[in-house]
Design a protein around this motif. Structure first.
Motif, PDB file in Angstrom:
ATOM      1  N   MET A   1       0.841  -1.186   0.000  1.00 30.20           N
ATOM      2  CA  MET A   1       0.000   0.000   0.000  1.00 30.20           C
ATOM      3  C   MET A   1       0.885   1.248   0.000  1.00 30.20           C
ATOM      4  N   SER A   2       0.408   2.265  -0.660  1.00 33.20           N
ATOM      5  CA  SER A   2       1.169   3.508  -0.722  1.00 33.20           C
ATOM      6  C   SER A   2       1.001   4.301   0.573  1.00 33.20           C
ATOM      7  N   THR A   3       1.854   5.276   0.749  1.00 29.91           N
ATOM      8  CA  THR A   3       1.792   6.120   1.937  1.00 29.91           C
ATOM      9  C   THR A   3       1.384   7.529   1.538  1.00 29.91           C
ATOM     10  N   VAL A   4       0.963   8.301   2.545  1.00 31.88           N
ATOM     11  CA  VAL A   4       0.587   9.694   2.329  1.00 31.88           C
ATOM     12  C   VAL A   4       1.435  10.573   3.230  1.00 31.88           C
ATOM     13  N   SER A   5       1.692  11.769   2.765  1.00 34.64           N
ATOM     14  CA  SER A   5       2.324  12.810   3.576  1.00 34.64           C
ATOM     15  C   SER A   5       1.365  13.987   3.567  1.00 34.64           C
ATOM     16  N   ALA A  26      -6.627  11.111  -1.632  1.00 33.85           N
ATOM     17  CA  ALA A  26      -7.503  10.372  -2.549  1.00 33.85           C
ATOM     18  C   ALA A  26      -6.879   9.106  -3.127  1.00 33.85           C
ATOM     19  N   SER A  27      -5.686   9.180  -3.634  1.00 33.82           N
ATOM     20  CA  SER A  27      -5.085   8.023  -4.299  1.00 33.82           C
ATOM     21  C   SER A  27      -4.867   6.869  -3.319  1.00 33.82           C
ATOM     22  N   ALA A  28      -4.247   7.150  -2.170  1.00 35.96           N
ATOM     23  CA  ALA A  28      -3.989   6.095  -1.180  1.00 35.96           C
ATOM     24  C   ALA A  28      -5.284   5.569  -0.574  1.00 35.96           C
ATOM     25  N   ILE A  76      -7.604   6.265   9.381  1.00 32.15           N
ATOM     26  CA  ILE A  76      -6.705   5.720  10.390  1.00 32.15           C
ATOM     27  C   ILE A  76      -5.406   5.380   9.678  1.00 32.15           C
ATOM     28  N   GLY A  77      -4.290   5.862  10.218  1.00 31.82           N
ATOM     29  CA  GLY A  77      -3.005   5.620   9.591  1.00 31.82           C
ATOM     30  C   GLY A  77      -1.980   5.098  10.573  1.00 31.82           C
ATOM     31  N   MET A  78      -0.941   4.513  10.021  1.00 31.33           N
ATOM     32  CA  MET A  78       0.201   4.036  10.808  1.00 31.33           C
ATOM     33  C   MET A  78       1.457   4.665  10.223  1.00 31.33           C
ATOM     34  N   THR A  79       2.361   5.084  11.090  1.00 32.72           N
ATOM     35  CA  THR A  79       3.607   5.668  10.633  1.00 32.72           C
ATOM     36  C   THR A  79       4.355   4.672   9.755  1.00 32.72           C
ATOM     37  N   ALA A  80       4.808   5.156   8.596  1.00 31.79           N
ATOM     38  CA  ALA A  80       5.554   4.322   7.642  1.00 31.79           C
ATOM     39  C   ALA A  80       6.580   5.205   6.947  1.00 31.79           C
ATOM     40  N   GLY A  81       7.839   5.086   7.352  1.00 29.63           N
ATOM     41  CA  GLY A  81       8.877   5.922   6.753  1.00 29.63           C
ATOM     42  C   GLY A  81       8.636   7.381   7.070  1.00 29.63           C
ATOM     43  N   ASP A  82       8.649   8.217   6.037  1.00 28.10           N
ATOM     44  CA  ASP A  82       8.425   9.653   6.215  1.00 28.10           C
ATOM     45  C   ASP A  82       6.956  10.037   6.135  1.00 28.10           C
ATOM     46  N   GLY A  83       6.057   9.044   5.975  1.00 28.82           N
ATOM     47  CA  GLY A  83       4.634   9.341   5.845  1.00 28.82           C
ATOM     48  C   GLY A  83       3.799   8.421   6.701  1.00 28.82           C
ATOM     49  N   HIS A  84       2.618   8.145   6.207  1.00 25.53           N
ATOM     50  CA  HIS A  84       1.684   7.279   6.921  1.00 25.53           C
ATOM     51  C   HIS A  84       0.992   6.344   5.947  1.00 25.53           C
ATOM     52  N   ARG A  85       0.843   5.109   6.351  1.00 28.93           N
ATOM     53  CA  ARG A  85       0.109   4.109   5.570  1.00 28.93           C
ATOM     54  C   ARG A  85      -1.326   4.095   6.077  1.00 28.93           C
ATOM     55  N   LEU A  86      -2.276   4.322   5.186  1.00 33.85           N
ATOM     56  CA  LEU A  86      -3.682   4.298   5.570  1.00 33.85           C
ATOM     57  C   LEU A  86      -4.120   2.861   5.815  1.00 33.85           C
ATOM     58  N   VAL A  87      -4.873   2.651   6.914  1.00 29.10           N
ATOM     59  CA  VAL A  87      -5.297   1.294   7.263  1.00 29.10           C
ATOM     60  C   VAL A  87      -6.787   1.207   7.599  1.00 29.10           C
ATOM     61  N   GLY A  88      -7.520   2.302   7.509  1.00 27.44           N
ATOM     62  CA  GLY A  88      -8.944   2.248   7.817  1.00 27.44           C
ATOM     63  C   GLY A  88      -9.532   3.636   7.902  1.00 27.44           C
ATOM     64  N   ALA A  89     -10.737   3.687   8.450  1.00 29.54           N
ATOM     65  CA  ALA A  89     -11.433   4.969   8.562  1.00 29.54           C
ATOM     66  C   ALA A  89     -12.403   4.941   9.728  1.00 29.54           C
TER      67      ALA A  89
END
Length: 191
Positions: A1-5, A26-28, A76-89
């Motif tokens: 999954m992609s991450t967002v900043s 939107a994309s993630a 709902i996101g989890m820290t992943a590298g320099d951004g966040h991985r979306l995992v829910g809402a």
């Protein structure tokens, strides 16, 4: 999954964040939603085949509702590298005149059972009864959704009743359990 900043995140601890569900993600968000579409359709009859355009339009409406004060739409996101991985809402749909709201949520299959929803919903409830000054938060779920029902009970919600045949699915009508948590109940639990 992609991450967002994004510029704003609500850090709720242990690398878990809540992010406003707006067009900026939107994309993630579309990628996450599509990956979970089949399992979400079991619990919600309104899930259609999303397109990038329909996801974007939905997030734009969510952003407008957030600005109007009628909804608190969060990813709902989890820290992943320099951004966040979306995992829910999670969503709080607010009726300011009544001093109440309805709570909804969903989580990615890959992280289900890790307590992320409980943490996210707990933070949202604290905000609902704190800064928003709401009196009541309601949660509705299919009577067959044991995980959501157990979560409601763990969070102190009271089962108020069953709405028989309340939601139409392609294969027939289903019953809905209605739970509620009042501000004084939440205050008693936190004391």
């Amino acid at each position: 999954m992609s991450t967002v900043s994004v510029r704003f995140v609500w850090n709720i601890g242990d690398g878990i964040v809540l992010i406003p569900r707006t067009a900026a993600i939107a994309s993630a968000y579309h990628e996450l939603f599509v990956a979970n579409q089949a399992r979400l359709a079991v619990w919600s009859p309104t899930r259609m085949d999303p397109t990038p355009e329909s996801t974007l339009a939905g997030l734009e409406r969510s952003g407008q509702d957030w600005l109007a004060g009628t909804r608190l739409p969060l990813a709902i996101g989890m820290t992943a590298g320099d951004g966040h991985r979306l995992v829910g809402a999670t969503t709080l749909t607010i009726d300011g005149a009544a001093g109440s709201a309805e709570l909804g949520f969903w989580i990615d299959a890959d992280v289900e059972g890790r307590g992320l929803v409980r943490r996210a919903v707990g933070a949202v409830l604290g905000h609902a009864f704190g800064e928003l000054g709401l009196h009541r938060v309601e949660m509705r779920t299919l009577t067959t959704n044991d995980r959501s029902r157990h979560l409601a009970e763990r969070l102190g919600f009271t089962l108020e009743g069953i709405l028989r045949g309340a939601i139409r699915f392609p294969d027939g009508f289903r019953d809905v359990a209605v739970y509620a948590l009042l501000a004084e109940d939440a205050a008693d639990r936190s004391a």
